[in-house]
Design an enzyme around this catalytic site. Sequence first.
Site: not given
Length: 268
Positions: A102, A172, A196
């Site tokens: 990511w 993030d 999530k």
Amino acid sequence: MSRKKNFFAGPSVLPLEVLDQLHEDLLDYKGYGVSMIEASHRGQPFEGMYNETLALLRELMNIPEDYEVFFLGGGATLQFSMIPMNFLAPHTVADYIKSGTWANKATEDAAKIGDVNIYYDGTDTKFSSLPDPKSVHPSENSSYLYLCSNETIGGIEWKDWPETGSVPLIADMSSDLLSRPVPVEKFSMIYGGVQKNLGPAGATLVILKKDMLERQNKNLTAYLDYKLHVKGEGLYNTPPVFSIWGVKLVLEWIKRNGGAEGMAKEPP
Ligand SMILES: Cc1ncc(COP(=O)(O)O)c(C=O)c1O
């Protein structure tokens, strides 16, 4: 009914109580005679639900007054490009910690917008290592330092945070949001897709320190400009209503189960 749990890509399991409540209120939201997902985002009942969601987030995450809180579409992925578009000034550099899938995607997008300094590269350890937060000191000229607090695929998580001084710290936290207490005041921006940890897919939570708006690049197109979202109190355009409603219910569930501290213990 036996329920299956998704630990794979995309949305994650939601508390049964939340699914029950969505089901119960779907046709007629609290007696308004309309479903939340049919109602205008410019009136009740949406506004009441939305304001309660923001207040819950501020309470549970202990978000200081000088931070804006809003939701965007486009997933966490849109933030990979929005962050450099807004905050990576021409002819300046931003520091990125390359820690896995990511953070790497964010790094690639930023490199298309401006100069990227890979402050730490986990490639040699197959992304199984992070720098000691105490050793991280970005140069004062850096536009920001970017990290991914929990690499969802590689499974590597920051336990503590770097002190970056005058350099904004951006994280993030897609698969970390409200899983543990986080000192928001150490960050200039925290963001994450909600799917999530916080609710149904659709919304991306953005927590932005107000002074970041003074650092923005100019001539951004409307949706990509954080300032317009702040001015519109997160309702510049139609928000992901269902997702935000789900987030509100998950936040209430988190509150009932001990808040961020409760989430950091054994899952309820
Ligand atoms: C840490 C992290 N960042 C970014 C993303 C991408 O999120 P989205 O699918 O919302 O764009 C994910 C997706 O799982 C993620 O886990």
